[in-house]
Design a protein around this motif. Structure first.
Motif, PDB file in Angstrom:
ATOM      1  N   LYS A  70      -7.839  -0.062  -4.479  1.00  0.00           N
ATOM      2  CA  LYS A  70      -7.627   1.382  -4.344  1.00  0.00           C
ATOM      3  C   LYS A  70      -7.937   1.828  -2.914  1.00  0.00           C
ATOM      4  N   GLN A 115       0.427   4.029  -2.775  1.00  0.00           N
ATOM      5  CA  GLN A 115      -0.864   4.722  -2.691  1.00  0.00           C
ATOM      6  C   GLN A 115      -0.908   5.662  -1.488  1.00  0.00           C
ATOM      7  N   GLY A 174       1.017   8.711  -2.313  1.00  0.00           N
ATOM      8  CA  GLY A 174       0.281   9.510  -3.291  1.00  0.00           C
ATOM      9  C   GLY A 174      -0.842  10.311  -2.658  1.00  0.00           C
ATOM     10  N   ILE A 175      -1.601   9.667  -1.772  1.00  0.00           N
ATOM     11  CA  ILE A 175      -2.684  10.370  -1.072  1.00  0.00           C
ATOM     12  C   ILE A 175      -2.113  11.490  -0.217  1.00  0.00           C
ATOM     13  N   ARG A 209     -11.076   1.179   2.110  1.00  0.00           N
ATOM     14  CA  ARG A 209     -11.289   0.737   0.731  1.00  0.00           C
ATOM     15  C   ARG A 209     -12.780   0.508   0.489  1.00  0.00           C
ATOM     16  N   ASP A 237       0.814  -1.214   0.000  1.00  0.00           N
ATOM     17  CA  ASP A 237       0.000   0.000   0.000  1.00  0.00           C
ATOM     18  C   ASP A 237       0.851   1.270   0.000  1.00  0.00           C
ATOM     19  N   ASN A 266       7.545   6.737  -0.211  1.00  0.00           N
ATOM     20  CA  ASN A 266       7.261   5.341   0.138  1.00  0.00           C
ATOM     21  C   ASN A 266       8.094   4.922   1.336  1.00  0.00           C
TER      22      ASN A 266
END
Length: 80
Positions: free
Chosen positions: A67, A26, A29-30, A59, A23, A41
């Motif tokens: 996602k 993601q 990115g968020i 999710r 994860d 990361n």
């Protein structure tokens, strides 16, 4: 409340689970979309591997891709 926050009509489709190593991209990115200081990361890996931290992701169980819609990071601190 969560359903209106995420724009979903049925909050029963939302699930909360512990964040996993796959994860990290993601999560970063968020975070980058939401805050001026972006986390990488590697930053998130350190945070979720630390024993005093807990990271949960949200999710939609109906989405085939895993996602992440949002996350909560909790850091346990010792107060003197």
């Amino acid at each position: 409340m969560l359903n209106s926050f995420f724009g979903y009509g049925d909050k029963r489709n939302l699930i909360v689970e512990s964040a996993q190593a796959d994860d990290l991209a993601q999560l970063a990115g968020i975070h980058a979309e939401s805050f001026e200081r972006n986390g990488s990361n590697g930053d998130f890996q350190v945070l979720i591997e630390k024993e005093t931290n807990f990271c949960f992701v949200i999710r939609d169980r109906k989405l085939k891709k895993r996602k992440i819609l949002g996350f909560v990071l909790i850091q346990q601190v010792q107060v003197s």
